[in-house]
Motif scaffolding. Structure first.
Motif, PDB file in Angstrom:
ATOM      1  N   SER A   1     -70.823 -14.636  89.239  1.00  0.00           N
ATOM      2  CA  SER A   1     -70.869 -15.874  88.471  1.00  0.00           C
ATOM      3  C   SER A   1     -69.711 -16.002  87.489  1.00  0.00           C
ATOM      4  CB  SER A   1     -72.193 -15.968  87.725  1.00  0.00           C
ATOM      5  OG  SER A   1     -72.289 -14.907  86.808  1.00  0.00           O
ATOM      6  N   VAL A   2     -68.957 -14.933  87.282  1.00  0.00           N
ATOM      7  CA  VAL A   2     -67.854 -14.945  86.332  1.00  0.00           C
ATOM      8  C   VAL A   2     -66.630 -15.557  86.995  1.00  0.00           C
ATOM      9  CG1 VAL A   2     -66.358 -13.487  84.922  1.00  0.00           C
ATOM     10  CG2 VAL A   2     -68.753 -12.878  85.220  1.00  0.00           C
ATOM     11  N   SER A   3     -65.978 -16.489  86.312  1.00  0.00           N
ATOM     12  CA  SER A   3     -64.742 -17.039  86.869  1.00  0.00           C
ATOM     13  C   SER A   3     -63.626 -16.040  86.627  1.00  0.00           C
ATOM     14  CB  SER A   3     -64.412 -18.370  86.208  1.00  0.00           C
ATOM     15  OG  SER A   3     -64.171 -18.164  84.836  1.00  0.00           O
ATOM     16  N   CYS A   4     -62.812 -15.816  87.612  1.00  0.00           N
ATOM     17  CA  CYS A   4     -61.781 -14.803  87.493  1.00  0.00           C
ATOM     18  C   CYS A   4     -60.396 -15.451  87.486  1.00  0.00           C
ATOM     19  CB  CYS A   4     -61.906 -13.774  88.609  1.00  0.00           C
ATOM     20  SG  CYS A   4     -61.795 -14.473  90.241  1.00  0.00           S
ATOM     21  N   HIS A   5     -59.467 -14.795  86.828  1.00  0.00           N
ATOM     22  CA  HIS A   5     -58.105 -15.291  86.717  1.00  0.00           C
ATOM     23  C   HIS A   5     -57.157 -14.615  87.705  1.00  0.00           C
ATOM     24  CE1 HIS A   5     -58.353 -11.734  84.180  1.00  0.00           C
ATOM     25  NE2 HIS A   5     -57.066 -11.586  84.385  1.00  0.00           N
ATOM     26  N   ILE A   6     -57.688 -13.748  88.549  1.00  0.00           N
ATOM     27  CA  ILE A   6     -56.860 -13.079  89.549  1.00  0.00           C
ATOM     28  C   ILE A   6     -57.208 -13.636  90.919  1.00  0.00           C
ATOM     29  CG2 ILE A   6     -56.561 -10.965  88.207  1.00  0.00           C
ATOM     30  CD1 ILE A   6     -58.825  -9.709  89.770  1.00  0.00           C
ATOM     31  N   PRO A   7     -56.343 -13.469  91.896  1.00  0.00           N
ATOM     32  CA  PRO A   7     -56.665 -13.966  93.241  1.00  0.00           C
ATOM     33  C   PRO A   7     -57.978 -13.374  93.758  1.00  0.00           C
ATOM     34  CG  PRO A   7     -54.377 -13.341  93.103  1.00  0.00           C
ATOM     35  CD  PRO A   7     -55.010 -12.921  91.811  1.00  0.00           C
ATOM     36  N   ILE A   8     -58.691 -14.148  94.527  1.00  0.00           N
ATOM     37  CA  ILE A   8     -60.047 -13.788  94.941  1.00  0.00           C
ATOM     38  C   ILE A   8     -60.086 -12.525  95.796  1.00  0.00           C
ATOM     39  CG2 ILE A   8     -60.197 -15.223  97.008  1.00  0.00           C
ATOM     40  CD1 ILE A   8     -62.890 -15.012  94.324  1.00  0.00           C
ATOM     41  N   ALA A   9     -59.060 -12.276  96.616  1.00  0.00           N
ATOM     42  CA  ALA A   9     -59.038 -11.058  97.431  1.00  0.00           C
ATOM     43  C   ALA A   9     -58.923  -9.821  96.546  1.00  0.00           C
ATOM     44  CB  ALA A   9     -57.884 -11.106  98.424  1.00  0.00           C
ATOM     45  N   ASP A  10     -58.073  -9.873  95.527  1.00  0.00           N
ATOM     46  CA  ASP A  10     -57.957  -8.755  94.598  1.00  0.00           C
ATOM     47  C   ASP A  10     -59.255  -8.545  93.833  1.00  0.00           C
ATOM     48  OD1 ASP A  10     -55.351  -8.299  95.322  1.00  0.00           O
ATOM     49  OD2 ASP A  10     -54.508  -9.482  93.680  1.00  0.00           O
ATOM     50  N   TYR A  11     -59.906  -9.628  93.478  1.00  0.00           N
ATOM     51  CA  TYR A  11     -61.167  -9.554  92.743  1.00  0.00           C
ATOM     52  C   TYR A  11     -62.223  -8.812  93.559  1.00  0.00           C
ATOM     53  CZ  TYR A  11     -65.595 -11.145  90.802  1.00  0.00           C
ATOM     54  OH  TYR A  11     -66.854 -11.191  90.292  1.00  0.00           O
ATOM     55  N   TYR A  12     -62.374  -9.169  94.833  1.00  0.00           N
ATOM     56  CA  TYR A  12     -63.384  -8.515  95.655  1.00  0.00           C
ATOM     57  C   TYR A  12     -63.015  -7.071  95.973  1.00  0.00           C
ATOM     58  CZ  TYR A  12     -66.190 -12.654  96.235  1.00  0.00           C
ATOM     59  OH  TYR A  12     -67.010 -13.709  95.988  1.00  0.00           O
ATOM     60  N   ARG A  13     -61.730  -6.772  96.148  1.00  0.00           N
ATOM     61  CA  ARG A  13     -61.315  -5.387  96.381  1.00  0.00           C
ATOM     62  C   ARG A  13     -61.613  -4.545  95.154  1.00  0.00           C
ATOM     63  NH1 ARG A  13     -55.716  -5.393  96.585  1.00  0.00           N
ATOM     64  NH2 ARG A  13     -55.831  -4.887  94.403  1.00  0.00           N
ATOM     65  N   ASN A  14     -61.265  -5.039  93.971  1.00  0.00           N
ATOM     66  CA  ASN A  14     -61.522  -4.294  92.737  1.00  0.00           C
ATOM     67  C   ASN A  14     -63.022  -4.123  92.502  1.00  0.00           C
ATOM     68  OD1 ASN A  14     -58.789  -4.191  92.342  1.00  0.00           O
ATOM     69  ND2 ASN A  14     -58.751  -5.879  90.886  1.00  0.00           N
ATOM     70  N   ARG A  15     -63.780  -5.148  92.824  1.00  0.00           N
ATOM     71  CA  ARG A  15     -65.231  -5.076  92.676  1.00  0.00           C
ATOM     72  C   ARG A  15     -65.820  -4.014  93.606  1.00  0.00           C
ATOM     73  NH1 ARG A  15     -69.319  -9.004  94.964  1.00  0.00           N
ATOM     74  NH2 ARG A  15     -71.210  -8.452  93.870  1.00  0.00           N
ATOM     75  N   PHE A  16     -65.317  -3.946  94.838  1.00  0.00           N
ATOM     76  CA  PHE A  16     -65.800  -2.927  95.766  1.00  0.00           C
ATOM     77  C   PHE A  16     -65.424  -1.533  95.278  1.00  0.00           C
ATOM     78  CE2 PHE A  16     -65.378  -0.200  99.496  1.00  0.00           C
ATOM     79  CZ  PHE A  16     -66.664  -0.290  99.982  1.00  0.00           C
ATOM     80  N   ILE A  17     -64.240  -1.363  94.698  1.00  0.00           N
ATOM     81  CA  ILE A  17     -63.816  -0.060  94.189  1.00  0.00           C
ATOM     82  C   ILE A  17     -64.738   0.394  93.065  1.00  0.00           C
ATOM     83  CG2 ILE A  17     -61.946   1.164  93.019  1.00  0.00           C
ATOM     84  CD1 ILE A  17     -61.452   0.570  96.019  1.00  0.00           C
ATOM     85  N   ILE A  18     -65.122  -0.506  92.190  1.00  0.00           N
ATOM     86  CA  ILE A  18     -66.038  -0.156  91.097  1.00  0.00           C
ATOM     87  C   ILE A  18     -67.386   0.299  91.659  1.00  0.00           C
ATOM     88  CG2 ILE A  18     -67.380  -1.123  89.189  1.00  0.00           C
ATOM     89  CD1 ILE A  18     -64.882  -2.854  88.594  1.00  0.00           C
ATOM     90  N   PHE A  19     -67.897  -0.432  92.640  1.00  0.00           N
ATOM     91  CA  PHE A  19     -69.166  -0.034  93.239  1.00  0.00           C
ATOM     92  C   PHE A  19     -69.028   1.257  94.041  1.00  0.00           C
ATOM     93  CE2 PHE A  19     -70.394  -4.658  92.869  1.00  0.00           C
ATOM     94  CZ  PHE A  19     -71.278  -4.426  91.830  1.00  0.00           C
ATOM     95  N   ALA A  20     -67.858   1.504  94.612  1.00  0.00           N
ATOM     96  CA  ALA A  20     -67.636   2.749  95.349  1.00  0.00           C
ATOM     97  C   ALA A  20     -67.686   3.953  94.417  1.00  0.00           C
ATOM     98  CB  ALA A  20     -66.301   2.702  96.082  1.00  0.00           C
ATOM     99  N   LYS A  21     -67.194   3.797  93.185  1.00  0.00           N
ATOM    100  CA  LYS A  21     -67.264   4.899  92.218  1.00  0.00           C
ATOM    101  C   LYS A  21     -68.718   5.243  91.895  1.00  0.00           C
ATOM    102  CE  LYS A  21     -62.800   4.191  90.109  1.00  0.00           C
ATOM    103  NZ  LYS A  21     -62.027   3.949  88.896  1.00  0.00           N
TER     104      LYS A  21
END
Length: 100
Positions: A23-43
């Motif tokens: 629900s948070v609006s992001c200021h980075i491209p959407i592909a980078d946002y989802y990749r970074n989000r997956f990395i956080i969940f992977a940790k």
């Protein structure tokens, strides 16, 4: 199921259940946002999977194993053909740490 497959499956499960970040609006491209989000969940998934397989004979080498899994996930994101290489590498290191 290998350790790498368990980590990826659990990270996918976390992404499905945790939708607050969407629900948070992001200021980075959407592909980078989802990749970074997956990395956080992977940790979080690495921590969960490694705790699930306790006890370890060489428990002092767990930080190396978690770093190896994290670097594998980051490399697989850009080079999916390296999956089997990292899977074998992680399984060998996991068996060495788990069973001595």
């Amino acid at each position: 199921m290998t350790i790498l497959a368990e980590v990826i499956a659990y990270a996918k499960e976390l992404m499905k259940t945790n939708t607050l970040v969407d629900s948070v609006s992001c200021h980075i491209p959407i592909a980078d946002y989802y990749r970074n989000r997956f990395i956080i969940f992977a940790k979080h998934a690495i921590r969960h999977v490694l705790n699930k397989h306790k006890p370890y004979t060489k428990w002092r080498e767990l930080p190396y194993l978690s770093t190896l899994i994290m670097s594998a996930i980051m490399n697989i994101a850009t080079k999916p053909e390296m999956y089997s290489y990292y899977e074998q590498l992680i399984e060998a290191k996991f068996n060495e740490i788990k069973y001595g």
